[in-house]
Design a protein around this motif. Structure first.
Motif, mmCIF file in Angstrom:
data_model
loop_
_atom_site.group_PDB
_atom_site.id
_atom_site.type_symbol
_atom_site.label_atom_id
_atom_site.label_comp_id
_atom_site.label_asym_id
_atom_site.label_seq_id
_atom_site.Cartn_x
_atom_site.Cartn_y
_atom_site.Cartn_z
ATOM 1 N N GLU A 99 27.226 -8.001 0.550
ATOM 2 C CA GLU A 99 28.609 -7.542 0.712
ATOM 3 C C GLU A 99 29.437 -8.181 -0.391
ATOM 4 O O GLU A 99 29.326 -9.379 -0.650
ATOM 5 C CB GLU A 99 29.137 -7.944 2.082
ATOM 6 N N LEU A 100 30.258 -7.387 -1.040
ATOM 7 C CA LEU A 100 31.131 -7.851 -2.114
ATOM 8 C C LEU A 100 32.580 -7.670 -1.679
ATOM 9 O O LEU A 100 32.851 -6.905 -0.759
ATOM 10 C CB LEU A 100 30.870 -7.039 -3.389
ATOM 11 N N PRO A 101 33.520 -8.336 -2.327
ATOM 12 C CA PRO A 101 34.926 -8.172 -1.942
ATOM 13 C C PRO A 101 35.416 -6.721 -2.025
ATOM 14 O O PRO A 101 36.241 -6.301 -1.236
ATOM 15 C CB PRO A 101 35.687 -9.049 -2.953
ATOM 16 N N ASP A 102 34.868 -5.945 -2.971
ATOM 17 C CA ASP A 102 35.347 -4.573 -3.162
ATOM 18 C C ASP A 102 34.248 -3.522 -3.001
ATOM 19 O O ASP A 102 34.393 -2.391 -3.449
ATOM 20 C CB ASP A 102 36.002 -4.436 -4.533
ATOM 21 N N GLY A 103 33.125 -3.880 -2.357
ATOM 22 C CA GLY A 103 32.051 -2.917 -2.155
ATOM 23 C C GLY A 103 30.765 -3.580 -1.692
ATOM 24 O O GLY A 103 30.795 -4.598 -0.984
ATOM 25 N N TYR A 104 29.650 -3.020 -2.136
ATOM 26 C CA TYR A 104 28.332 -3.514 -1.725
ATOM 27 C C TYR A 104 27.371 -3.447 -2.897
ATOM 28 O O TYR A 104 27.564 -2.663 -3.832
ATOM 29 C CB TYR A 104 27.769 -2.666 -0.579
ATOM 30 N N GLU A 105 26.316 -4.239 -2.778
ATOM 31 C CA GLU A 105 25.242 -4.225 -3.754
ATOM 32 C C GLU A 105 23.928 -4.116 -2.991
ATOM 33 O O GLU A 105 23.688 -4.887 -2.055
ATOM 34 C CB GLU A 105 25.307 -5.515 -4.575
ATOM 35 N N LEU A 106 23.097 -3.136 -3.365
ATOM 36 C CA LEU A 106 21.831 -2.913 -2.696
ATOM 37 C C LEU A 106 20.690 -3.279 -3.623
ATOM 38 O O LEU A 106 20.671 -2.869 -4.790
ATOM 39 C CB LEU A 106 21.687 -1.442 -2.291
ATOM 40 N N GLU A 107 19.734 -4.039 -3.116
ATOM 41 C CA GLU A 107 18.531 -4.371 -3.874
ATOM 42 C C GLU A 107 17.483 -3.302 -3.595
ATOM 43 O O GLU A 107 17.241 -2.937 -2.439
ATOM 44 C CB GLU A 107 17.991 -5.737 -3.451
ATOM 45 N N LEU A 108 16.867 -2.804 -4.655
ATOM 46 C CA LEU A 108 15.872 -1.744 -4.549
ATOM 47 C C LEU A 108 14.600 -2.152 -5.294
ATOM 48 O O LEU A 108 14.637 -3.020 -6.173
ATOM 49 C CB LEU A 108 16.429 -0.451 -5.144
ATOM 50 N N PRO A 114 34.232 10.360 -7.572
ATOM 51 C CA PRO A 114 34.616 9.785 -8.868
ATOM 52 C C PRO A 114 35.373 8.464 -8.770
ATOM 53 O O PRO A 114 35.576 7.801 -9.786
ATOM 54 C CB PRO A 114 35.483 10.881 -9.498
ATOM 55 N N PHE A 115 35.745 8.053 -7.579
ATOM 56 C CA PHE A 115 36.474 6.795 -7.400
ATOM 57 C C PHE A 115 35.528 5.593 -7.367
ATOM 58 O O PHE A 115 35.977 4.449 -7.371
ATOM 59 C CB PHE A 115 37.312 6.832 -6.112
ATOM 60 N N PHE A 116 34.219 5.822 -7.322
ATOM 61 C CA PHE A 116 33.253 4.718 -7.320
ATOM 62 C C PHE A 116 33.094 4.120 -8.710
ATOM 63 O O PHE A 116 33.060 4.847 -9.705
ATOM 64 C CB PHE A 116 31.855 5.201 -6.904
ATOM 65 N N ASP A 117 32.932 2.816 -8.760
ATOM 66 C CA ASP A 117 32.375 2.139 -9.920
ATOM 67 C C ASP A 117 30.907 1.952 -9.571
ATOM 68 O O ASP A 117 30.583 1.309 -8.560
ATOM 69 C CB ASP A 117 33.034 0.774 -10.155
ATOM 70 N N ILE A 118 30.015 2.539 -10.351
ATOM 71 C CA ILE A 118 28.581 2.492 -10.073
ATOM 72 C C ILE A 118 27.900 1.705 -11.175
ATOM 73 O O ILE A 118 28.017 2.047 -12.351
ATOM 74 C CB ILE A 118 27.979 3.915 -9.994
ATOM 75 N N THR A 119 27.185 0.662 -10.775
ATOM 76 C CA THR A 119 26.467 -0.169 -11.739
ATOM 77 C C THR A 119 25.017 -0.281 -11.309
ATOM 78 O O THR A 119 24.732 -0.591 -10.153
ATOM 79 C CB THR A 119 27.080 -1.589 -11.797
ATOM 80 N N LEU A 120 24.096 -0.042 -12.250
ATOM 81 C CA LEU A 120 22.672 -0.256 -12.027
ATOM 82 C C LEU A 120 22.274 -1.455 -12.881
ATOM 83 O O LEU A 120 22.592 -1.507 -14.064
ATOM 84 C CB LEU A 120 21.861 0.973 -12.449
ATOM 85 N N ARG A 121 21.578 -2.411 -12.280
ATOM 86 C CA ARG A 121 21.250 -3.642 -13.015
ATOM 87 C C ARG A 121 19.837 -4.108 -12.692
ATOM 88 O O ARG A 121 19.446 -4.160 -11.535
ATOM 89 C CB ARG A 121 22.247 -4.747 -12.639
ATOM 90 N N PHE A 122 19.095 -4.435 -13.737
ATOM 91 C CA PHE A 122 17.813 -5.114 -13.580
ATOM 92 C C PHE A 122 18.056 -6.579 -13.891
ATOM 93 O O PHE A 122 18.575 -6.908 -14.960
ATOM 94 C CB PHE A 122 16.778 -4.585 -14.587
ATOM 95 N N ASP A 123 17.678 -7.472 -12.981
ATOM 96 C CA ASP A 123 17.784 -8.901 -13.269
ATOM 97 C C ASP A 123 16.649 -9.321 -14.195
ATOM 98 O O ASP A 123 15.567 -8.725 -14.188
ATOM 99 C CB ASP A 123 17.748 -9.719 -11.973
#
Length: 138
Positions: free
Chosen positions: A68-77, A99-108
């Protein structure tokens, strides 16, 4: 007089430009803010069916963890190629209907996890929680 005339001319040319840079934005410069709602009709019927009935549910089933983030969520896949392909397909379509989403895909680094981060302006977090039923998803 000869030296002051070019100076006054330069001020006369630059002053209106500087003033317009600090004035209120015109109606054509105002940023568009979309409604905080999904517009499923932004997708064709075939794409819409796949997006909402196949790809989205498949990604939620693959979710390994959630932050859970202050302004949304982050899902691990999972970091496999099939998951990444599903995720990029979903993200490309999701940005059209939401279109109101900020969408980020990230590989650690160091072969770490793949993360999908969904955030946005106030109200987005609540929309995500309800729309994706994150409480009841695996």
């Amino acid at each position: 007089m000869k030296t002051i005339f070019p100076f006054i001319t330069a001020i006369a040319i630059v002053a209106p430009v500087a003033d317009s840079a600090t004035s209120e934005p015109s109606s054509s410069q105002v940023e568009h803010v979309s409604a905080l709602a999904c517009n499923a009709f932004a997708l064709s019927p075939e794409v819409r069916k796949r997006h909402f009935e196949e790809v989205g549910p498949a990604l939620l089933k693959l979710k390994k963890s959630m932050r859970e983030l202050p302004d949304g969520y982050e899902l691990e896949l999972p970091t496999d190629n099939k998951t990444y392909q599903l995720l990029t397909e979903w993200a490309f379509q999701e940005r059209l209907c939401c279109p109101f989403f900020d969408i980020t895909l990230r590989f650690d680094r160091e072969n770490g996890p793949l993360w999908l981060r969904l955030t946005g302006r106030p109200g987005t977090k609540e929309f995500i929680k309800e729309e994706f039923d994150l409480v009841n998803s695996r």
